[in-house]
Write a protein that holds these residues in place. Structure first.
Motif: not given
Ligand code: SF4
Ligand code: SF4
Lengths: 342, 316
Positions: B220-229, B211-218, B258-269
């Motif tokens: 950050i990705a949102t902020a990069c896309l110019g939305n309010n994270p 969950p932590l990786a998911f929230l962080l990656s999500f 693997g869990q961290v990578a999973f969180g990052i992938v799902v969050g960014a996607a």
């Protein structure tokens, strides 16, 4: 209904006396005049010393292999959670332990002596009084801190490569109880006929460190303390909670019996269920291995491949993965089988 | 029958893990029911029972085994119900539960590739009953009702007050034109859900890395896309997904890496899908995509660990 076996950790922090419920052995051994590196391993064979930290490996072979080591490590970290026997021996029989350690260090030519104990301020203060000539290093008191691999990691600053024994890196790691046996033989001329062990029955709040003769029936030990052992509701675990095994009260106390624990049967009962892939075993493994992935491969017979062999060599069967598995999969038993495929 | 070491155990047992997660899920749902006077929580319990019963039937028919309480399937059904609009009719929901339990959960047991059953059921619901999935709230004229303020934010740059977002008290009207009614019950209380997630982590019931990786990656990705994270984190199903969906053990990788990578992938996607497409239910696709990758991530982590160990071996 599953219940955890309760251990009174707070009570264990207390430094406990060492009791002698059985009559002492007779002096039969003449002792030696000088420690000669060539002859010392034979002396260990004569007194019948095996690794008393539970390994049971003949001490003479270990000493021969370690000839030329630069450091002797006295392993005083309990090998199993809930035991206090190593620390009792260190405190109450320091003369024997120190004599044994000095002799072993002389025999291999080690110039540095390290005493590895668990982090506990009272214990450390007491030990500093008794072991002035040793370098005392404190380790975490979480199981499995007492594993040779983890001791070396702390002393060396990095974890030794898989499959490398301590003597290959110039260390001789000896359990405190083994060194006590050497000291006992040197000073008193008594071979390895005693076994210091922890006798405990957590459900009755009973926990003692005692010295018993090797070869005595376990039943007699239980009777000496009048423990309410009932084979229908209790079972007897020899050597500890994590790496021990069930023992029959009719059998004898061996040199490698670290502890005798009377535990309730229903609390230790495990019924295997399918793996839920929660990863608790991975997270808990002190070496960062992938226990379930290993077990899957062992069960399917796919035991080739470098990643498998490396991880299997590294695993030291501590049993932590089995203990945390929510599905009660006997991982460590499978891993033992896997060791044989190497 | 000899006892096997280790005799000591720690951590939760498998059967109670799902039950505790279910309890945690019931908290926001009960609050939702109490505040908005809806019978939702009873419906949720009913669906959970249906899920459990579906597994009982499956066990009888396929495994010839009697199994009465099946907390895992109950949790799947409850998660499905909590992530869908409260007004979803009974039959589609039942079908979705059956698809989730019989199609995505039970037959795959022991396989390396597993899909998150609740998300699979949700996917089915979206394909088979697209109308039901977006039927948030009442059908009065001029009502905008979405799962969360997320869609309004997307289309109109609409933003709610912080306290409404955090405490989930969505209601009232917007610019005198639109009535706002609360949406998906499981997703309404991000702060409380986050807190419950923390408790579950502490108890060792859910892993914290995913969950932590998911929230962080999500974020950050949102902020990069110019939305309010922050707004995106606390609205829509983000927190709900972090606590209840990506922590599902069976469909996520086992190892730490693997869990961290999973969180990052799902969050960014999730962030990407949300930004570039018109699928409002980005989470479903993101999680199913992550599930597809999970066995591969596990395998890679295993090989990597072996390689690391091999490198430490001295060359002799
Ligand atoms: S027994 Fe399990 S926890 Fe211990 S080292 Fe081996 S794999 Fe890791
Ligand atoms: S701890 Fe047990 S249930 Fe969890 S992944 Fe490991 S083997 Fe599977």
């Amino acid at each position: 209904m599953l219940r955890k076996i309760k251990i009174d950790w707070a009570g264990l922090a207390r430094i406990q006396p060492l009791e002698h419920p059985f009559p002492p052995p007779e002096r039969i051994f003449p002792g030696i005049d000088e420690i000669d590196p060539q002859r010392f391993p034979d002396f260990l064979d004569e007194i019948g010393l095996v690794g008393m930290g539970g390994g049971g490996f003949p001490a003479s072979q270990k000493l021969r292999a370690a000839a030329g080591a630069h450091t002797l490590v006295v392993n005083g970290i309990e090998c199993e959670p809930g035991l206090t026997i190593d620390q009792s021996v260190l405190l109450h029989e320091s003369l024997w332990v120190a004599a044994g350690a000095v002799a072993a260090a002389k025999a291999v030519g080690a110039t540095r002596m390290v005493l590895a104990v668990k982090k506990d301020s009272t214990l450390l203060a007491e030990l500093a009084l008794r072991y002035g000539e040793f370098e005392i290093v404190a380790f975490s008191d979480r199981y499995p801190a007492g594993a040779e691999k983890l001791i070396l990691e702390k002393l060396e600053g990095r974890r030794p490569p898989p499959g490398v024994r301590p003597y290959q890196l110039g260390y001789l790691v000896q359990n405190a109880v083994s060194l006590r046996a050497i000291g006992r033989a040197l000073i008193d001329g008594i071979p390895v006929v005693e076994r210091p062990l922890t006798l405990a029955m957590p459900s009755a709040g009973f926990h003692r460190n005692i010295i018993v003769p090797v070869g005595i029936e376990i039943r007699q030990v239980l009777e000496a303390y009048r423990l309410p052992y009932d084979p229908c509701i209790h079972f007897l675990a020899a050597s500890g909670l994590m790496m021990g095994h069930e023992a029959d009260p009719e059998t004898a106390v061996e040199k490698t019996t670290l502890a005798l624990l009377v535990l309730p049967r229903d609390a230790a009962w495990r019924e295997e269920r399918p793996c839920i892939r929660c990863g608790a075993c991975n997270t808990a493994c002190p070496l960062g291995l992938h226990p379930y992935a290993l077990v899957e491969r062992i069960r399917k017979g796919r035991t080739g491949g470098d990643p498998f062999r490396m991880q299997m060599t590294e695993c030291f069967l501590c049993g932590v993965c089995s203990a945390v598995c929510p599905s009660d999969i006997p991982l460590v038993q499978q891993l033992e089988r896997g060791k044989q495929c190497l | 029958m000899p006892m096997n070491a280790p005799f000591l155990r720690s951590g939760p047992r498998a059967a109670s893990m799902a039950a505790w997660t279910l309890c945690a899920l019931l908290v926001p749902c009960t609050a939702y029911s109490a505040i908005y006077h809806s019978p939702f929580v009873f419906k949720l319990l009913g669906y959970a029972l249906a899920g459990s019963f579906a597994e009982t039937l499956f066990a009888l028919a396929v495994q010839r085994r009697r199994k009465l309480v099946c907390s895992g399937s109950a949790l799947t059904a409850a998660l499905l119900a909590a992530s869908a609009p409260p007004a979803t009719p009974f039959l589609p929901m039942l079908f979705a539960i059956l698809v989730a339990v019989w199609g995505a959960r039970l037959p795959w047991r022991g396989a390396a590739l597993r899909f998150n059953a609740a998300m699979a059921g949700r996917f089915f619901l979206m394909l088979a009953y697209p109308a039901a999935v977006v039927a948030w709230g009442t059908a009065a004229p001029d009502t905008i009702s979405t799962a969360t303020p997320q869609e309004l934010y997307r289309t109109d740059g609409f933003m709610l007050d912080w306290h409404t977002v955090l405490f989930g008290r969505v209601g009232g009207s917007w610019e005198g034109l639109y009535t706002l009614v609360p949406g998906s019950p499981g997703e309404t209380w991000p702060l409380a859900t986050l807190l419950l997630g923390g408790l579950l982590c502490r108890a060792g019931i859910v892993p914290w890395r995913t969950p932590l990786a998911f929230l962080l990656s999500f974020g950050i990705a949102t902020a990069c896309l110019g939305n309010n994270p922050l707004f995106n984190l606390f609205s829509a199903a983000t927190v709900f997904t972090a606590v209840f969906i990506v922590t599902d053990p069976v469909s996520t990788p086992m190892g730490k890496g693997g869990q961290v990578a999973f969180g990052i992938v799902v969050g960014a996607a999730n962030a990407l899908i949300r930004n570039y497409t018109y699928y409002t239910e980005a989470v479903v696709y993101a999680v199913l995509l992550g599930n597809l990758l999970a066995p591969w991530l596990d395998h890679a982590a295993f090989a990597l660990r072996g390689r690391q160990l091999g490198r430490r071996r001295p060359e002799q």
